[in-house]
Motif scaffolding. Structure first.
Motif, PDB file in Angstrom:
ATOM      1  N   SER A  82     -36.192  24.132 -16.750  1.00 13.44           N
ATOM      2  CA  SER A  82     -35.633  25.238 -15.970  1.00 13.44           C
ATOM      3  C   SER A  82     -35.554  26.503 -16.805  1.00 13.44           C
ATOM      4  CB  SER A  82     -34.243  24.880 -15.442  1.00 13.44           C
ATOM      5  OG  SER A  82     -34.312  23.724 -14.644  1.00 13.44           O
ATOM      6  N   GLY A  83     -35.257  26.345 -18.085  1.00 15.08           N
ATOM      7  CA  GLY A  83     -35.189  27.488 -18.987  1.00 15.08           C
ATOM      8  C   GLY A  83     -34.764  27.043 -20.366  1.00 15.08           C
ATOM      9  N   HIS A  84     -35.036  27.881 -21.375  1.00  9.33           N
ATOM     10  CA  HIS A  84     -34.559  27.589 -22.716  1.00  9.33           C
ATOM     11  C   HIS A  84     -34.437  28.870 -23.514  1.00  9.33           C
ATOM     12  CE1 HIS A  84     -38.536  27.858 -24.778  1.00  9.33           C
ATOM     13  NE2 HIS A  84     -38.991  27.462 -23.614  1.00  9.33           N
ATOM     14  N   SER A  85     -33.375  28.909 -24.316  1.00  9.40           N
ATOM     15  CA  SER A  85     -33.115  30.036 -25.198  1.00  9.40           C
ATOM     16  C   SER A  85     -32.376  29.503 -26.417  1.00  9.40           C
ATOM     17  CB  SER A  85     -32.263  31.089 -24.474  1.00  9.40           C
ATOM     18  OG  SER A  85     -30.946  30.594 -24.282  1.00  9.40           O
ATOM     19  N   ALA A  86     -31.986  30.384 -27.314  1.00  4.28           N
ATOM     20  CA  ALA A  86     -31.253  29.962 -28.501  1.00  4.28           C
ATOM     21  C   ALA A  86     -29.868  29.429 -28.137  1.00  4.28           C
ATOM     22  CB  ALA A  86     -31.125  31.131 -29.476  1.00  4.28           C
ATOM     23  N   ARG A  87     -29.323  29.783 -26.962  1.00  3.68           N
ATOM     24  CA  ARG A  87     -27.985  29.368 -26.562  1.00  3.68           C
ATOM     25  C   ARG A  87     -27.957  28.230 -25.551  1.00  3.68           C
ATOM     26  NH1 ARG A  87     -23.969  31.318 -29.196  1.00  3.68           N
ATOM     27  NH2 ARG A  87     -22.610  31.610 -27.441  1.00  3.68           N
ATOM     28  N   LYS A  88     -29.048  28.058 -24.789  1.00  2.00           N
ATOM     29  CA  LYS A  88     -29.010  27.069 -23.702  1.00  2.00           C
ATOM     30  C   LYS A  88     -30.402  26.528 -23.406  1.00  2.00           C
ATOM     31  CE  LYS A  88     -27.817  26.802 -18.793  1.00  2.00           C
ATOM     32  NZ  LYS A  88     -27.357  27.583 -17.655  1.00  2.00           N
ATOM     33  N   VAL A  89     -30.454  25.213 -23.173  1.00  2.00           N
ATOM     34  CA  VAL A  89     -31.659  24.542 -22.689  1.00  2.00           C
ATOM     35  C   VAL A  89     -31.287  23.915 -21.357  1.00  2.00           C
ATOM     36  CG1 VAL A  89     -33.289  22.655 -23.058  1.00  2.00           C
ATOM     37  CG2 VAL A  89     -32.552  24.059 -24.990  1.00  2.00           C
ATOM     38  N   SER A  90     -32.075  24.150 -20.335  1.00  2.00           N
ATOM     39  CA  SER A  90     -31.794  23.591 -19.020  1.00  2.00           C
ATOM     40  C   SER A  90     -33.032  22.867 -18.496  1.00  2.00           C
ATOM     41  CB  SER A  90     -31.400  24.709 -18.045  1.00  2.00           C
ATOM     42  OG  SER A  90     -31.083  24.185 -16.785  1.00  2.00           O
ATOM     43  N   VAL A  91     -32.832  21.589 -18.103  1.00  2.00           N
ATOM     44  CA  VAL A  91     -33.924  20.797 -17.548  1.00  2.00           C
ATOM     45  C   VAL A  91     -33.448  20.155 -16.250  1.00  2.00           C
ATOM     46  CG1 VAL A  91     -34.943  20.313 -19.804  1.00  2.00           C
ATOM     47  CG2 VAL A  91     -33.335  18.690 -18.816  1.00  2.00           C
ATOM     48  N   LYS A  92     -34.413  19.788 -15.402  1.00  2.00           N
ATOM     49  CA  LYS A  92     -34.100  19.113 -14.149  1.00  2.00           C
ATOM     50  C   LYS A  92     -34.864  17.803 -14.094  1.00  2.00           C
ATOM     51  CE  LYS A  92     -33.818  19.468  -9.217  1.00  2.00           C
ATOM     52  NZ  LYS A  92     -34.018  20.225  -8.019  1.00  2.00           N
ATOM     53  N   ILE A  93     -34.133  16.716 -13.881  1.00  3.26           N
ATOM     54  CA  ILE A  93     -34.745  15.407 -13.745  1.00  3.26           C
ATOM     55  C   ILE A  93     -34.896  15.147 -12.250  1.00  3.26           C
ATOM     56  CG2 ILE A  93     -34.562  12.943 -14.262  1.00  3.26           C
ATOM     57  CD1 ILE A  93     -32.321  15.104 -16.206  1.00  3.26           C
ATOM     58  N   ILE A 102     -29.380  14.518 -28.664  1.00  2.00           N
ATOM     59  CA  ILE A 102     -29.127  15.924 -28.959  1.00  2.00           C
ATOM     60  C   ILE A 102     -28.506  16.003 -30.356  1.00  2.00           C
ATOM     61  CG2 ILE A 102     -28.003  18.045 -28.214  1.00  2.00           C
ATOM     62  CD1 ILE A 102     -30.189  16.860 -26.273  1.00  2.00           C
ATOM     63  N   ALA A 103     -29.175  16.703 -31.252  1.00  2.00           N
ATOM     64  CA  ALA A 103     -28.767  16.776 -32.656  1.00  2.00           C
ATOM     65  C   ALA A 103     -27.391  17.425 -32.808  1.00  2.00           C
ATOM     66  CB  ALA A 103     -29.809  17.561 -33.445  1.00  2.00           C
ATOM     67  N   LYS A 104     -26.629  16.942 -33.785  1.00  2.00           N
ATOM     68  CA  LYS A 104     -25.302  17.505 -34.049  1.00  2.00           C
ATOM     69  C   LYS A 104     -25.373  18.983 -34.397  1.00  2.00           C
ATOM     70  CE  LYS A 104     -22.871  13.345 -35.374  1.00  2.00           C
ATOM     71  NZ  LYS A 104     -21.865  13.272 -34.351  1.00  2.00           N
ATOM     72  N   GLN A 105     -26.403  19.403 -35.121  1.00  2.00           N
ATOM     73  CA  GLN A 105     -26.517  20.816 -35.465  1.00  2.00           C
ATOM     74  C   GLN A 105     -26.837  21.673 -34.247  1.00  2.00           C
ATOM     75  OE1 GLN A 105     -28.518  18.425 -36.682  1.00  2.00           O
ATOM     76  NE2 GLN A 105     -30.610  19.115 -36.939  1.00  2.00           N
ATOM     77  N   ALA A 106     -27.137  21.032 -33.119  1.00  2.00           N
ATOM     78  CA  ALA A 106     -27.427  21.777 -31.888  1.00  2.00           C
ATOM     79  C   ALA A 106     -26.154  22.105 -31.111  1.00  2.00           C
ATOM     80  CB  ALA A 106     -28.368  20.968 -31.000  1.00  2.00           C
ATOM     81  N   LYS A 107     -24.983  21.842 -31.695  1.00  2.00           N
ATOM     82  CA  LYS A 107     -23.731  22.059 -30.964  1.00  2.00           C
ATOM     83  C   LYS A 107     -23.545  23.501 -30.518  1.00  2.00           C
ATOM     84  CE  LYS A 107     -21.023  18.132 -32.291  1.00  2.00           C
ATOM     85  NZ  LYS A 107     -19.723  17.645 -32.656  1.00  2.00           N
ATOM     86  N   ARG A 108     -24.176  24.450 -31.209  1.00  2.00           N
ATOM     87  CA  ARG A 108     -24.057  25.848 -30.779  1.00  2.00           C
ATOM     88  C   ARG A 108     -24.892  26.125 -29.541  1.00  2.00           C
ATOM     89  NH1 ARG A 108     -25.414  27.287 -36.618  1.00  2.00           N
ATOM     90  NH2 ARG A 108     -26.455  25.506 -36.055  1.00  2.00           N
ATOM     91  N   ARG A 109     -25.789  25.228 -29.231  1.00  2.00           N
ATOM     92  CA  ARG A 109     -26.640  25.365 -28.055  1.00  2.00           C
ATOM     93  C   ARG A 109     -26.190  24.349 -27.022  1.00  2.00           C
ATOM     94  NH1 ARG A 109     -32.593  24.414 -29.201  1.00  2.00           N
ATOM     95  NH2 ARG A 109     -32.433  26.487 -30.015  1.00  2.00           N
ATOM     96  N   ARG A 110     -26.096  24.786 -25.792  1.00  2.00           N
ATOM     97  CA  ARG A 110     -25.727  23.880 -24.708  1.00  2.00           C
ATOM     98  C   ARG A 110     -26.998  23.334 -24.069  1.00  2.00           C
ATOM     99  NH1 ARG A 110     -22.692  25.899 -19.405  1.00  2.00           N
ATOM    100  NH2 ARG A 110     -24.731  26.792 -19.158  1.00  2.00           N
ATOM    101  N   TYR A 111     -27.019  22.034 -23.876  1.00  2.00           N
ATOM    102  CA  TYR A 111     -28.107  21.378 -23.163  1.00  2.00           C
ATOM    103  C   TYR A 111     -27.569  20.998 -21.785  1.00  2.00           C
ATOM    104  CZ  TYR A 111     -31.135  21.015 -27.236  1.00  2.00           C
ATOM    105  OH  TYR A 111     -31.956  21.303 -28.294  1.00  2.00           O
ATOM    106  N   GLU A 112     -28.228  21.501 -20.759  1.00  2.00           N
ATOM    107  CA  GLU A 112     -27.811  21.244 -19.385  1.00  2.00           C
ATOM    108  C   GLU A 112     -28.902  20.427 -18.703  1.00  2.00           C
ATOM    109  OE1 GLU A 112     -25.870  24.371 -16.688  1.00  2.00           O
ATOM    110  OE2 GLU A 112     -27.999  24.363 -16.134  1.00  2.00           O
ATOM    111  N   MET A 113     -28.502  19.279 -18.145  1.00  2.00           N
ATOM    112  CA  MET A 113     -29.451  18.405 -17.471  1.00  2.00           C
ATOM    113  C   MET A 113     -29.035  18.283 -16.011  1.00  2.00           C
ATOM    114  SD  MET A 113     -29.899  15.631 -20.452  1.00  2.00           S
ATOM    115  CE  MET A 113     -29.805  16.210 -22.129  1.00  2.00           C
ATOM    116  N   ARG A 114     -29.898  18.761 -15.137  1.00  2.00           N
ATOM    117  CA  ARG A 114     -29.607  18.766 -13.707  1.00  2.00           C
ATOM    118  C   ARG A 114     -30.345  17.630 -13.009  1.00  2.00           C
ATOM    119  NH1 ARG A 114     -27.219  23.060 -11.562  1.00  2.00           N
ATOM    120  NH2 ARG A 114     -26.747  24.774 -12.968  1.00  2.00           N
ATOM    121  N   THR A 115     -29.690  17.047 -12.019  1.00  2.00           N
ATOM    122  CA  THR A 115     -30.309  16.055 -11.147  1.00  2.00           C
ATOM    123  C   THR A 115     -30.062  16.521  -9.722  1.00  2.00           C
ATOM    124  OG1 THR A 115     -28.394  14.621 -10.757  1.00  2.00           O
ATOM    125  CG2 THR A 115     -29.598  14.297 -12.841  1.00  2.00           C
ATOM    126  N   PRO A 116     -30.595  15.837  -8.716  1.00  2.00           N
ATOM    127  CA  PRO A 116     -30.326  16.258  -7.339  1.00  2.00           C
ATOM    128  C   PRO A 116     -28.836  16.203  -6.969  1.00  2.00           C
ATOM    129  CG  PRO A 116     -32.245  14.841  -7.402  1.00  2.00           C
ATOM    130  CD  PRO A 116     -31.629  14.797  -8.770  1.00  2.00           C
TER     131      PRO A 116
END
Length: 161
Positions: A82-93, A102-116
């Motif tokens: 859906s999108g990705h940047s230094a602050r957020k990654v968004s995917v749709k399953i 999700i790596a511990k050092q990635a805590k500054r970045r939010r990973y958002e996983m969307r489903t229906p």
């Protein structure tokens, strides 16, 4: 088809959050945003917003991130960036099973996983999301915790099983 790389690559555009399909086994296709048709998936394929990855019977695709995080799409599944940047990654399953680390050092970045039927917000954790063909979604949390919001706005925090 079986292709494998050890490290995700930088594509020279200075991106620090590049998504790269790091592994493709069996039937894997990628439909790039705006493309009329999908092509056979291959390792080292950069993924961008709007791209869709699908696996067939016996297929598997691993998407790697430069921060060390990765997602694995199991057989007969689909996933869209859906999108990705230094602050957020968004995917749709769309359907199937997605495992994530999700790596511990990635805590500054939010990973958002969307489903229906739900949205999961993930940081520094690992687990699995499974989406049935009717859209029903189940979560398994292996490490850390994840915040989930269903389609009615109900929120819950999921801890490891």
């Amino acid at each position: 088809m079986h292709a494998r790389v050890k490290e995700p690559r930088t594509l020279g555009d200075g991106a620090v959050d590049q998504l790269v399909e790091a592994e493709a086994i069996g039937p894997v296709t990628i439909q790039k945003a705006g493309a009329a048709t999908a092509t056979s998936g291959a390792a080292q394929t950069a993924l961008d917003a709007g791209d869709v990855v699908k696996t067939g019977a016996g297929g598997k695709a691993v998407v790697a991130f430069l921060d060390g995080s990765k997602m694995q799409l199991k057989e007969n599944a689909s996933f869209a960036v859906s999108g990705h940047s230094a602050r957020k990654v968004s995917v749709k399953i769309g359907v199937g099973t997605l495992q994530y680390w999700i790596a511990k050092q990635a805590k500054r970045r939010r990973y958002e996983m969307r489903t229906p039927t739900a949205v999961a917000s993930v940081r520094g954790t690992s687990g699995e999301i499974e989406v049935a063909t009717n859209g029903e979604t189940s979560f398994a949390q292996w490490t850390g915790s994840v915040n989930i919001t269903d389609s009615r706005g109900n929120e819950m925090r999921l801890e490891p099983n």
